[in-house]
Design a protein around this motif. Structure first.
Motif, PDB file in Angstrom:
ATOM      1  N   GLU A 238       0.832  -1.213   0.000  1.00 16.03           N
ATOM      2  CA  GLU A 238       0.000   0.000   0.000  1.00 16.03           C
ATOM      3  C   GLU A 238       0.863   1.256   0.000  1.00 16.03           C
ATOM      4  OE1 GLU A 238      -3.132   0.086   2.887  1.00 16.03           O
ATOM      5  OE2 GLU A 238      -3.632  -2.016   2.498  1.00 16.03           O
ATOM      6  N   HIS A 239       1.951   1.204   0.751  1.00 15.41           N
ATOM      7  CA  HIS A 239       2.862   2.354   0.798  1.00 15.41           C
ATOM      8  C   HIS A 239       3.431   2.634  -0.603  1.00 15.41           C
ATOM      9  CE1 HIS A 239       5.216   5.220   3.074  1.00 15.41           C
ATOM     10  NE2 HIS A 239       6.324   4.782   2.506  1.00 15.41           N
ATOM     11  N   ALA A 240       3.808   1.549  -1.292  1.00 18.63           N
ATOM     12  CA  ALA A 240       4.362   1.714  -2.651  1.00 18.63           C
ATOM     13  C   ALA A 240       3.307   2.266  -3.603  1.00 18.63           C
ATOM     14  CB  ALA A 240       4.887   0.378  -3.165  1.00 18.63           C
ATOM     15  N   LEU A 241       2.063   1.845  -3.431  1.00 14.81           N
ATOM     16  CA  LEU A 241       1.001   2.350  -4.312  1.00 14.81           C
ATOM     17  C   LEU A 241       0.714   3.824  -4.037  1.00 14.81           C
ATOM     18  CD1 LEU A 241      -1.536  -0.645  -4.370  1.00 14.81           C
ATOM     19  CD2 LEU A 241       0.031   0.057  -6.180  1.00 14.81           C
ATOM     20  N   ARG A 242       0.873   4.233  -2.770  1.00 16.83           N
ATOM     21  CA  ARG A 242       0.716   5.676  -2.468  1.00 16.83           C
ATOM     22  C   ARG A 242       1.869   6.473  -3.081  1.00 16.83           C
ATOM     23  NH1 ARG A 242      -3.508   5.650   1.189  1.00 16.83           N
ATOM     24  NH2 ARG A 242      -3.470   3.772   2.459  1.00 16.83           N
ATOM     25  N   LEU A 243       3.055   5.872  -3.032  1.00 14.75           N
ATOM     26  CA  LEU A 243       4.194   6.556  -3.659  1.00 14.75           C
ATOM     27  C   LEU A 243       4.007   6.648  -5.170  1.00 14.75           C
ATOM     28  CD1 LEU A 243       7.355   5.515  -1.742  1.00 14.75           C
ATOM     29  CD2 LEU A 243       6.828   7.784  -2.587  1.00 14.75           C
ATOM     30  N   ARG A 244       3.350   5.649  -5.704  1.00 11.76           N
ATOM     31  CA  ARG A 244       3.048   5.698  -7.143  1.00 11.76           C
ATOM     32  C   ARG A 244       2.214   6.936  -7.464  1.00 11.76           C
ATOM     33  NH1 ARG A 244       0.621   0.644 -10.770  1.00 11.76           N
ATOM     34  NH2 ARG A 244       0.987   1.626 -12.776  1.00 11.76           N
ATOM     35  N   SER A 245       1.288   7.274  -6.582  1.00 15.84           N
ATOM     36  CA  SER A 245       0.521   8.516  -6.752  1.00 15.84           C
ATOM     37  C   SER A 245       1.429   9.735  -6.777  1.00 15.84           C
ATOM     38  CB  SER A 245      -0.474   8.711  -5.605  1.00 15.84           C
ATOM     39  OG  SER A 245      -1.567   7.865  -5.734  1.00 15.84           O
ATOM     40  N   LYS A 246       2.441   9.726  -5.898  1.00 13.49           N
ATOM     41  CA  LYS A 246       3.359  10.874  -5.836  1.00 13.49           C
ATOM     42  C   LYS A 246       4.204  10.957  -7.115  1.00 13.49           C
ATOM     43  CE  LYS A 246       3.487  12.893  -2.233  1.00 13.49           C
ATOM     44  NZ  LYS A 246       2.585  13.996  -1.775  1.00 13.49           N
ATOM     45  N   ILE A 247       4.617   9.773  -7.621  1.00 11.00           N
ATOM     46  CA  ILE A 247       5.385   9.757  -8.876  1.00 11.00           C
ATOM     47  C   ILE A 247       4.524  10.314 -10.005  1.00 11.00           C
ATOM     48  CG2 ILE A 247       6.414   8.235 -10.618  1.00 11.00           C
ATOM     49  CD1 ILE A 247       7.284   6.404  -8.221  1.00 11.00           C
ATOM     50  N   ARG A 248       3.296   9.846 -10.052  1.00 12.72           N
ATOM     51  CA  ARG A 248       2.362  10.374 -11.058  1.00 12.72           C
ATOM     52  C   ARG A 248       2.188  11.887 -10.860  1.00 12.72           C
ATOM     53  NH1 ARG A 248      -0.841   9.578 -15.881  1.00 12.72           N
ATOM     54  NH2 ARG A 248      -2.151  11.409 -15.785  1.00 12.72           N
ATOM     55  N   GLY A 249       2.138  12.310  -9.615  1.00  8.51           N
ATOM     56  CA  GLY A 249       1.975  13.726  -9.295  1.00  8.51           C
ATOM     57  C   GLY A 249       3.107  14.588  -9.847  1.00  8.51           C
ATOM     58  N   ASP A 250       4.333  14.039  -9.834  1.00  7.83           N
ATOM     59  CA  ASP A 250       5.463  14.775 -10.425  1.00  7.83           C
ATOM     60  C   ASP A 250       5.174  15.106 -11.884  1.00  7.83           C
ATOM     61  OD1 ASP A 250       6.919  14.551  -8.085  1.00  7.83           O
ATOM     62  OD2 ASP A 250       8.374  13.095  -8.857  1.00  7.83           O
ATOM     63  N   TYR A 251       4.696  14.082 -12.618  1.00  8.87           N
ATOM     64  CA  TYR A 251       4.401  14.291 -14.049  1.00  8.87           C
ATOM     65  C   TYR A 251       3.239  15.266 -14.219  1.00  8.87           C
ATOM     66  CZ  TYR A 251       7.562  10.527 -15.548  1.00  8.87           C
ATOM     67  OH  TYR A 251       8.664   9.771 -15.811  1.00  8.87           O
ATOM     68  N   ASP A 252       2.173  15.046 -13.439  1.00  6.45           N
ATOM     69  CA  ASP A 252       1.006  15.931 -13.565  1.00  6.45           C
ATOM     70  C   ASP A 252       1.399  17.390 -13.362  1.00  6.45           C
ATOM     71  OD1 ASP A 252      -0.762  13.882 -14.096  1.00  6.45           O
ATOM     72  OD2 ASP A 252      -1.422  13.651 -12.020  1.00  6.45           O
ATOM     73  N   ALA A 253       2.272  17.620 -12.371  1.00  7.67           N
ATOM     74  CA  ALA A 253       2.638  19.005 -12.040  1.00  7.67           C
ATOM     75  C   ALA A 253       3.391  19.681 -13.183  1.00  7.67           C
ATOM     76  CB  ALA A 253       3.480  19.023 -10.763  1.00  7.67           C
ATOM     77  N   VAL A 254       4.336  18.977 -13.785  1.00  6.23           N
ATOM     78  CA  VAL A 254       5.156  19.658 -14.802  1.00  6.23           C
ATOM     79  C   VAL A 254       4.461  19.743 -16.159  1.00  6.23           C
ATOM     80  CG1 VAL A 254       7.280  19.039 -13.607  1.00  6.23           C
ATOM     81  CG2 VAL A 254       6.496  17.594 -15.496  1.00  6.23           C
ATOM     82  N   PHE A 255       3.470  18.868 -16.381  1.00  2.00           N
ATOM     83  CA  PHE A 255       2.729  18.933 -17.647  1.00  2.00           C
ATOM     84  C   PHE A 255       1.456  19.777 -17.531  1.00  2.00           C
ATOM     85  CE2 PHE A 255       4.625  14.501 -18.525  1.00  2.00           C
ATOM     86  CZ  PHE A 255       5.671  15.030 -19.260  1.00  2.00           C
ATOM     87  N   ASP A 256       1.137  20.220 -16.336  1.00  2.00           N
ATOM     88  CA  ASP A 256      -0.085  20.991 -16.092  1.00  2.00           C
ATOM     89  C   ASP A 256      -0.061  22.269 -16.944  1.00  2.00           C
ATOM     90  OD1 ASP A 256      -2.202  22.433 -15.158  1.00  2.00           O
ATOM     91  OD2 ASP A 256      -1.647  22.311 -13.034  1.00  2.00           O
ATOM     92  N   THR A 257      -1.072  22.438 -17.785  1.00  2.00           N
ATOM     93  CA  THR A 257      -1.077  23.592 -18.678  1.00  2.00           C
ATOM     94  C   THR A 257      -1.344  24.898 -17.927  1.00  2.00           C
ATOM     95  OG1 THR A 257      -3.375  23.060 -19.159  1.00  2.00           O
ATOM     96  CG2 THR A 257      -1.751  22.343 -20.759  1.00  2.00           C
ATOM     97  N   ASP A 258      -1.793  24.778 -16.670  1.00  2.00           N
ATOM     98  CA  ASP A 258      -1.956  25.985 -15.849  1.00  2.00           C
ATOM     99  C   ASP A 258      -0.863  26.075 -14.787  1.00  2.00           C
ATOM    100  OD1 ASP A 258      -4.340  26.751 -17.119  1.00  2.00           O
ATOM    101  OD2 ASP A 258      -5.460  25.290 -15.916  1.00  2.00           O
ATOM    102  N   GLY A 259       0.082  25.151 -14.824  1.00  2.00           N
ATOM    103  CA  GLY A 259       1.093  25.099 -13.771  1.00  2.00           C
ATOM    104  C   GLY A 259       2.304  25.971 -14.069  1.00  2.00           C
ATOM    105  N   GLU A 260       3.335  25.780 -13.276  1.00  2.00           N
ATOM    106  CA  GLU A 260       4.514  26.630 -13.396  1.00  2.00           C
ATOM    107  C   GLU A 260       5.346  26.272 -14.637  1.00  2.00           C
ATOM    108  OE1 GLU A 260       6.912  26.492  -9.879  1.00  2.00           O
ATOM    109  OE2 GLU A 260       8.515  27.719 -10.769  1.00  2.00           O
ATOM    110  N   TYR A 261       5.355  25.000 -15.000  1.00  2.00           N
ATOM    111  CA  TYR A 261       6.306  24.564 -16.031  1.00  2.00           C
ATOM    112  C   TYR A 261       5.675  24.400 -17.415  1.00  2.00           C
ATOM    113  CZ  TYR A 261       9.279  23.992 -12.028  1.00  2.00           C
ATOM    114  OH  TYR A 261      10.012  24.241 -10.902  1.00  2.00           O
ATOM    115  N   LYS A 262       4.428  23.985 -17.443  1.00  2.00           N
ATOM    116  CA  LYS A 262       3.674  23.881 -18.715  1.00  2.00           C
ATOM    117  C   LYS A 262       4.444  23.122 -19.804  1.00  2.00           C
ATOM    118  CE  LYS A 262       1.339  28.350 -18.121  1.00  2.00           C
ATOM    119  NZ  LYS A 262       1.946  28.691 -16.810  1.00  2.00           N
ATOM    120  N   LEU A 263       5.050  22.016 -19.419  1.00  2.00           N
ATOM    121  CA  LEU A 263       5.916  21.322 -20.374  1.00  2.00           C
ATOM    122  C   LEU A 263       5.107  20.509 -21.380  1.00  2.00           C
ATOM    123  CD1 LEU A 263       8.732  19.904 -18.053  1.00  2.00           C
ATOM    124  CD2 LEU A 263       8.705  22.056 -19.349  1.00  2.00           C
TER     125      LEU A 263
END
Lengths: 533, 106
Positions: A410-435
């Motif tokens: 379960e801990h690893a699956l929660r970390l998977r959310s955080k890994i996914r979150g890294d991608y979501d944040a940098v690809f977010d078209t309203d975010g800081e990086y908008k990659l």
């Protein structure tokens, strides 16, 4: 040696065949001649003893289906004669990683436990390639059940070698696929990528490898490893070929509920449109590895080799010159947890998937006298599985067990959310990086010598550190050749994008290809090809 | 190196996994398991909020892109004999296995 038909990119070959300038049978004959010249003995359970000439050959194949291929090639030529369009892969010879079922062929997963398994049905992606006019040459070797990054764990010996230097591994687990494509043994190959198993061998063998978005390509007929991570995808000689192949294999499938219903665009359509205006990120988290040193028990951080960093930076400069905006210092802080989380999640899924092999329904059954069904299971599995499947079964059972599940799984699956979150944040078209994409090296090293890492299951897994997070996140990635190191070995760069952004990463990859097409390193060829002049 | 997975735990797992191992295999596998567990330990240092969701896959399956469950209509394999024939031992369409041991569940 001069370039033969078998050395042509798939899209050029298909075009020549469609125009009637070359026949599919001629393309097949050229490819079969190349296989005869470079491949050596096919992988077999009986080939344990090695011979000196084995060390100079590629050994991509387990099963060569030359007659079946000839039938298909003649069918393509017949269709063309009657004015019928045989499909976008008309007459293009391709190989299939032996983790896919293809009806009537041995489908072994590189394991003794499936060594006699003749598949009664065909995987969707393989069927789609054949329906598109592709000519299937046969099944190529891999790590046993895809469990490895070097192909050394296959039960079918001799295992594949790297065409650029046969003393080195081709990478894995799609090592036979990447080696075959690099050596002219089929212009395309159908691979799978669970932690980097398409991209890492593509980088090691100097070819293009694509892990599509999870769900973009049906997994029906793919012998499962980590069902939430496995992605079928193309191995090809260039970006255009990879895009053309994804056009064929992508799309919904009534036999796989995880195959998404999103329409498939034509990935080749805008491929030459360049990168002007695209935002491409560089993340310091992909320029180091956090490696667990089992001798000291400490996590050690190491920078990547200078040559690999330099090639990636040069690629960034090239893309910048072409009009892309390079965004530096992009944080991907959970990258370092990709491998440890993978150790947990993939093992739980693998253990679950491996329980079906029992010596009863299909595959290997012990010939020892046994007194009851439990002994039959035990003995068949003990004799049929190699060490890597056994390791994954045991690890998956341990970390998935009820008393440890919260602590590990379960801990690893929660970390998977955080890994996914890294991608979501940098690809977010309203975010800081908008990659639009992230540019990274594909691997922390170039192809390593056979025997150097094999046996150390922890070190071997770290070969996937820069690729595995895209599998956790489900997002697409491509590896493409970007140069050679001092020893003449290929270096791969990787482009990672948001969900279903394959068209964009193809576009960036193609722009890089065009900008570097006259670079000196591109005229170098794999050593096994130089040796057969 | 720490030995979280003792020989006793290991042997129990081998039993549950329906495997048999010779001594050299057992030693190698137990060593590698403990090494992998150590590598996994790094995860424990990551403090996560209780509300951090579990991700059983990466891509969000929104209704717009998700396939619908198929209708509950039988779609039989055209040639079931081919499937049965894959079994190492069959008789009259049945799979033949040795004696199935009787066990009392505690």
């Amino acid at each position: 040696m001069s370039r033969e038909l078998c050395d042509l990119p798939a899209h050029e070959l298909a075009s020549l065949i469609r125009k009637g300038e070359v026949t599919a049978v001629e393309a097949l004959d050229s490819t079969l001649e190349r296989i005869e010249a470079v491949d050596g003995r096919p992988g077999s359970l009986e080939n344990g003893q090695s011979f000196p000439e084995d060390t100079e050959r590629v050994h991509a194949f387990i099963t060569l289906t030359a007659e079946r291929a000839r039938f298909q090639a003649e069918e393509v030529d017949d269709k063309l004669k009657t004015g019928e369009i045989p499909g976008p892969l008309a007459g293009v010879p391709f190989t299939v990683k032996d983790i896919y079922t293809v009806k009537g062929t041995l489908s072994t997963a590189g394991s003794k436990i499936l060594s006699n398994f003749v598949a009664p049905y065909t995987a969707t992606s393989a069927a789609r390639m054949e329906a598109a006019g592709g000519v299937m040459l046969g099944k190529v070797n891999l790590d046993e059940f895809t469990y490895g990054s070097s192909n050394e764990s296959s039960a079918f010996k001799p295992v594949p070698r790297n065409p650029w230097d046969p003393s080195r591994v081709p990478g894995g687990s799609s090592g036979g696929s990447a080696a075959a494509v690099a050596a002219g043994e089929g212009a395309l190959s159908l691979g799978t990528d669970t932690a980097g198993s398409i991209r890492q061998p593509a980088a090691f063998c100097g070819v293009v490898g694509v892990k599509p978005t999870y769900g973009r390509v049906s997994r029906y007929g793919l012998i499962a490893f980590g069902s939430s991570l496995d992605c079928p995808g193309p191995v090809a000689r260039n970006v255009t070929d990879a895009a053309m192949m994804l056009n064929v294999i992508a799309g919904p499938d009534k036999r796989d509920i995880t195959a998404v219903t999103l329409p498939v665009p034509d990935y080749t359509a805008g491929i030459n449109e360049g990168v002007r205006g695209l935002r491409i990120g560089l993340s310091p988290d992909f320029f180091k590895i956090s490696y667990f040193n089992s001798d000291t028990g400490e996590v050690e951080e190491q920078p990547l080799p200078d040559e690999i960093k330099a090639v990636t930076q040069r690629a960034a400069d090239t893309l910048s010159d072409l009009g892309a905006r390079i965004v530096e210092h992009v944080p991907m802080p959970h990258t370092r947890y990709g491998i440890p989380a993978y150790f947990v999640i993939s093992r739980v899924e693998a253990a679950s998937n491996l329980h079906r092999y029992d010596g009863v329904k299909y595959g290997y059954r012990t010939s020892d006298a046994v007194t009851n069904l439990k002994d039959l299971y035990r003995r068949s599995r003990a004799q049929g599985f190699g060490l890597q499947p056994k390791l994954r079964i045991l690890m998956g059972m341990y970390v998935g067990a009820a008393q440890y599940s919260e602590q590990y799984y379960e801990h690893a699956l929660r970390l998977r959310s955080k890994i996914r979150g890294d991608y979501d944040a940098v690809f977010d078209t309203d975010g800081e990086y908008k990659l639009d994409a992230i540019l990274t090296p594909t691997t922390p090293s170039t192809a390593f010598p056979i025997g150097d890492v094999f046996g150390d299951s922890v070190l071997m897994q770290y070969a996937d550190q820069l690729t595995v997070t895209a599998n956790h996140a489900g997002t697409p990635g491509i590896s493409l050749p970007a140069g050679l190191d001092g020893a003449g070995l290929p270096i791969g760069i990787q482009l990672l994008g948001p969900d279903f952004s394959e068209a964009t990463i193809f576009r960036i990859g193609r722009a890089f290809e065009m900008a570097t097409e006259n670079d000196a390193w591109r005229s170098e060829r794999p050593k096994v090809l130089e040796d057969i002049i | 190196m720490s030995e979280t997975i003792t020989r006793e735990i290991f042997d129990h797992m081998v039993e549950l996994a329906a495997l048999e191992l010779d001594e050299a295999e057992a030693e190698y596998l137990r060593t590698e398991l403990n090494k992998q567990l150590q590598a996994i330990e790094v995860l424990k240092a990551v403090k996560l909020d209780k509300d951090t969701p579990i991700a059983s896959h990466g891509v969000p399956y929104t209704p717009e892109i998700s396939a619908q469950p198929r209708k509950d209509i039988i779609d039989p394999f055209p040639n079931p004999e081919e499937i049965v024939a894959l079994s190492p031992e069959t008789e009259d369409g049945y799979l033949i296995v040795p004696d199935i041991p009787h066990e009392d569940v505690e």
